[in-house]
Write an enzyme that holds these catalytic residues in place. Structure first.
Site, PDB file in Angstrom:
ATOM      1  N   GLU A 276      -5.826   8.847   7.629  1.00 42.06           N
ATOM      2  CA  GLU A 276      -6.436   8.332   6.391  1.00 42.06           C
ATOM      3  C   GLU A 276      -7.852   8.866   6.196  1.00 42.06           C
ATOM      4  OE1 GLU A 276      -5.743   4.405   4.782  1.00 42.06           O
ATOM      5  OE2 GLU A 276      -4.587   3.960   6.585  1.00 42.06           O
TER       6      GLU A 276
ATOM      7  N   ASN B 293      -7.167   6.122  -1.547  1.00 43.97           N
ATOM      8  CA  ASN B 293      -6.070   5.198  -1.293  1.00 43.97           C
ATOM      9  C   ASN B 293      -6.338   4.024  -2.237  1.00 43.97           C
ATOM     10  OD1 ASN B 293      -4.174   3.439  -0.285  1.00 43.97           O
ATOM     11  ND2 ASN B 293      -4.640   3.843   1.867  1.00 43.97           N
TER      12      ASN B 293
ATOM     13  N   ASN C 207       0.382  -1.078   5.451  1.00 44.71           N
ATOM     14  CA  ASN C 207       1.321  -0.317   6.302  1.00 44.71           C
ATOM     15  C   ASN C 207       0.730  -0.394   7.698  1.00 44.71           C
ATOM     16  OD1 ASN C 207       3.261   1.880   4.684  1.00 44.71           O
ATOM     17  ND2 ASN C 207       1.443   1.311   3.518  1.00 44.71           N
TER      18      ASN C 207
ATOM     19  N   CYS D 139      -4.770  -2.988   3.317  1.00 51.60           N
ATOM     20  CA  CYS D 139      -4.472  -2.880   4.738  1.00 51.60           C
ATOM     21  C   CYS D 139      -5.652  -3.155   5.663  1.00 51.60           C
ATOM     22  CB  CYS D 139      -3.821  -1.534   5.030  1.00 51.60           C
ATOM     23  SG  CYS D 139      -2.947  -1.583   6.606  1.00 51.60           S
TER      24      CYS D 139
ATOM     25  N   LYS E 264      -9.683   1.981  -1.546  1.00 54.60           N
ATOM     26  CA  LYS E 264      -9.864   1.453  -0.182  1.00 54.60           C
ATOM     27  C   LYS E 264     -11.185   1.886   0.450  1.00 54.60           C
ATOM     28  CE  LYS E 264      -7.074   1.206   4.093  1.00 54.60           C
ATOM     29  NZ  LYS E 264      -5.760   1.632   4.635  1.00 54.60           N
TER      30      LYS E 264
ATOM     31  N   GLU F   5       0.862  -1.193   0.000  1.00 52.47           N
ATOM     32  CA  GLU F   5       0.000   0.000   0.000  1.00 52.47           C
ATOM     33  C   GLU F   5       0.898   1.242   0.000  1.00 52.47           C
ATOM     34  OE1 GLU F   5      -1.592   0.838   3.949  1.00 52.47           O
ATOM     35  OE2 GLU F   5      -3.481   1.541   3.104  1.00 52.47           O
TER      36      GLU F   5
END
Ligand code: CDT
Length: 308
Positions: free
Chosen positions: A141, A107, A192, A167, A123, A47
């Site tokens: 995020e 993302n 991550n 993730c 994401k 990612e």
């Protein structure tokens, strides 16, 4: 009968803030070459693989923030990865921050075959928070990305049905079930994961335990292969867990990174293996009882902004 495809996972050691995209892309290319020489046909990168994990910083200046996003893909700096994929006949999954022409931020991950993008995922399960937090580092995020708008699609490559996620998505069983209901045989994942959870005093050893727990359960319960690629090591002062691995539909980890640096792992995956499970214990058509699963799809009432 077997139907084997060699899979590779390319773990990245830290992308320090002073490392250029070009440097990081060179590392990805080196790992793609290594995977190809081992006979791999599909490689998973992490990612946000082109930059440091910037959501750990509070960034107010828009130009500074924008510098972490890709406005085109391939971009001039990633073109060589696309070219190499075509030359070596290796498909790849790549995670990066996407800024669309009309200003939306996601993302994102892409699946690339022979230099062409054949799949894109944005994401859905964004972790962290959206306002400044008094903590050793941020996890913004929810501030820097919108919830993905592409669903959880499945794409075809090399006669395989392939899904993607990113993730925190791996912690949610729905992610994998939605893809396996569409026939996914392989799911590719980049992550991550910081050792330290800023939201509560989660014991640090649980981070790796839960990483493996969810991956192994997801692979088994959905009869699929799972390729999980970490960004690892101490990046920009924050320790990331690593633990990249390949998981079989049996739920067994069949290959695992042993470092927190750039490292390629491979496994000759037999895609017939999932069939036994899919025809028996996890024969969805015969055994699922969706008439009792309605709660799962009931819309969330108050979204709130709870801690992750
Ligand atoms: N990148 C990512 O999704 N990381 C989350 C950790 C968030 S801790 C606030 C993860 O699920 O690993």
């Amino acid at each position: 009968m077997s139907n084997k495809v060699k899979l590779a996972v390319a773990q990245l050691g830290p992308n320090q803030p002073d490392m250029s995209r070009a440097e990081n892309v060179n590392r990805l290319c080196d790992m793609m070459r290594e995977a190809a020489s081992a006979g791999a046909k599909i490689i998973t990168f992490p990612e946000l693989a082109l930059t440091a994990f910037f959501p750990r910083h509070w960034i107010e200046n828009e130009a500074e923030l924008n510098a972490y996003y890709e406005t085109s893909m391939p971009s001039p700096v990633t073109q060589q990865l696309f070219d190499l994929s075509r030359d070596l006949d290796v498909s790849f999954y790549l995670g990066y921050a996407e800024l669309t022409e009309d200003g939306h931020r996601f993302n994102t991950s892409i699946l690339v075959r022979a230099g062409e993008i054949i799949g894109k995922y944005r994401k859905i399960h964004l972790p962290g928070h959206s306002e400044y937090k008094k903590a050793p580092f941020q996890h913004l995020e929810k501030r820097y990305f919108e919830v993905g708008d592409l669903g959880l699609p499945v794409f075809e490559d090399r006669d395989l049905q392939i899904g993607m996620c990113l993730c925190n998505d791996r912690r949610w069983p729905e992610t994998f079930r939605v893809m396996s209901l569409q026939g996914a045989e392989l799911v590719m994942l980049g992550y991550n994961t910081p050792v330290h959870n800023i939201h509560w005093s989660e014991p640090e050893h649980l981070r790796m335990f839960h990483n493996r727990l969810v991956l192994q359960a997801a692979a088994y319960q959905n009869s699929l292969w799972l390729c999980a690629a970490a960004k690892a090591g101490t990046e920009d002062g924050s320790i990331l867990i690593g633990g990249s691995c390949i998981v079989a539909p049996t739920g067994e980890i069949v290959a695992q990174a042993t470092s927190v640096d750039d490292e390629v792992i491979t496994f000759d995956a037999d895609f017939e293996l999932g069939q036994g499970f899919r025809k028996n214990v996890f024969n969805f058509a015969a055994h699922r009882r969706p008439e009792f699963y309605g709660e799962i799809t009931r819309p969330v009432e108050a979204a709130g902004n709870g801690n992750h």
